[in-house]
Design an enzyme around this catalytic site. Structure first.
Site, PDB file in Angstrom:
ATOM      1  N   SER A 237       0.832  -1.203   0.000  1.00 14.33           N
ATOM      2  CA  SER A 237       0.000   0.000   0.000  1.00 14.33           C
ATOM      3  C   SER A 237       0.869   1.256   0.000  1.00 14.33           C
ATOM      4  O   SER A 237       1.590   1.517  -0.949  1.00 14.33           O
ATOM      5  CB  SER A 237      -0.981  -0.030   1.168  1.00 14.33           C
ATOM      6  OG  SER A 237      -2.133   0.734   0.871  1.00 14.33           O
TER       7      SER A 237
ATOM      8  N   LYS B  57     -22.745  16.262   9.058  1.00 13.48           N
ATOM      9  CA  LYS B  57     -21.687  16.627   9.988  1.00 13.48           C
ATOM     10  C   LYS B  57     -21.356  15.487  10.954  1.00 13.48           C
ATOM     11  O   LYS B  57     -20.206  15.248  11.287  1.00 13.48           O
ATOM     12  CB  LYS B  57     -22.092  17.881  10.773  1.00 13.48           C
ATOM     13  CG  LYS B  57     -21.015  18.404  11.721  1.00 13.48           C
ATOM     14  CD  LYS B  57     -19.792  18.890  10.956  1.00 13.48           C
ATOM     15  CE  LYS B  57     -18.775  19.492  11.895  1.00 13.48           C
ATOM     16  NZ  LYS B  57     -17.538  19.877  11.187  1.00 13.48           N
TER      17      LYS B  57
END
Length: 325
Positions: free
Chosen positions: A143, A195
């Protein structure tokens, strides 16, 4: 209980409190002095002091690639040190005796931010100096560990390396079910519908998926450029899976399979430089000692919660091989 006994208990309690306070003050003072002493030693021992002849610099990326915030007991650094590594590469750029970088990677990846920042710093080194970077993959170069390797001109891997895992992950915990079982009511007052991500909706998942896709496309582009491969070819390989060294070689993700000693010999021969330099800390003994001490010290609830949150990553996008966790 008579007055004499009561008086004795009061005196004993006062003495106990005084001893406790004295112990706390003494420990605090001693720890402060030790911290400052260790910082001074660390500063003195980590200076850039390369040989006065042509040399190849070893840049080691070991452990999770992340922000430089993790420290051990007495503030002795532990694991990969991001800012220190970037500064080291900056110093190499201005040193004419340096003839190239050997990038030694033993990492399952890390955060998107730090992984890409290190990759760009390595690219800057090549652009400004014209010097080569050779990459050696140890246990892992997956990765983010694979992404930074894309700055290299040649990529070598140990016969038992695990690499690949080209992709992005963003993870977290949904603890609403546990809260309900414990009778805990969670609430939040927000300025917008998206949010609060503690109770992930399908719409929120779709929003975060677009962010993961953006980072993924960038990763594919970096691999495409670094390996000179067509982006669509990269995508067929970039489904998050890890590869053995042989599989990586068959898919052109690396250049050669080699032992470290053979790789360094080949690099020295090609660059005409036989000295390898890496800043060494004089605190190896202290680091090892303090790490052992720290491992047996009981952790507070606050420390446990902090480490748990860091482990989960709290929704931070990662170039990270989850299989290697």
């Amino acid at each position: 209980m008579n007055k004499k006994q009561i008086g004795s208990l009061v005196i004993a309690a006062i003495l106990f409190i005084m001893v406790g306070v004295s112990s706390v003050l003494t420990n605090t003072f001693s720890e402060t002095v030790m911290k400052e002493s260790m910082k001074e030693l660390l500063t003195d021992s980590s200076d850039f002091n390369p040989p006065s002849e042509d040399y190849i610099a070893v840049v080691t990326v070991q452990g999770t690639i992340q922000e430089q915030t993790e420290t051990g007991l007495f503030d002795v650094p532990v694991g990969y040190q991001h800012i220190t590594t970037l500064d080291y590469i900056d110093n190499l750029m201005s040193d004419s005796d340096n003839k190239g970088i050997l990038l030694y990677v033993d990492s399952p990846g890390g955060t998107v931010y730090e992984s890409e920042e290190l990759y760009l710093k390595l690219k800057e080194y090549k652009d400004q100096t014209g010097r080569p970077i050779w990459d050696y993959m140890a246990h892992y170069a997956a990765s983010g560990g694979y992404l930074i390797s894309m700055a290299a001109d040649k990529i070598y891997a140990n016969p038992n390396t695990t690499t690949g895992s080209i992709g992005v992950i963003m993870s977290g915990f949904d603890m609403t079910g546990l809260y309900e079982k414990l009778g805990i009511r969670y609430f939040s007052i927000t300025s917008g519908a998206y949010k609060d991500s503690s109770r992930m909706t399908e719409e929120q998942m779709a929003i975060y998926q677009t962010q993961v896709d953006e980072y993924y496309n960038k990763f594919v582009g970096i691999v495409s450029e670094g390996r000179g491969m067509d982006p669509e070819t990269v995508r067929t390989l970039a489904d998050g899976r890890v590869y053995t060294a042989n599989q990586a070689l068959e898919n052109d993700l690396i250049d050669e399979i080699s032992l470290y000693e053979d790789m360094t010999a080949a690099m020295s021969s090609e660059l005409g430089a036989y000295e390898f330099y890496q800043p060494e800390s004089e605190l190896d003994f202290f680091t090892s000692l303090f790490a052992k001490i720290e491992s047996v010290i009981p952790k507070s609830e606050a420390q446990i919660l902090k480490e748990t949150a860091a482990e989960v990553e709290s929704g931070v996008p990662m170039y990270y091989a989850e299989q290697l966790r």
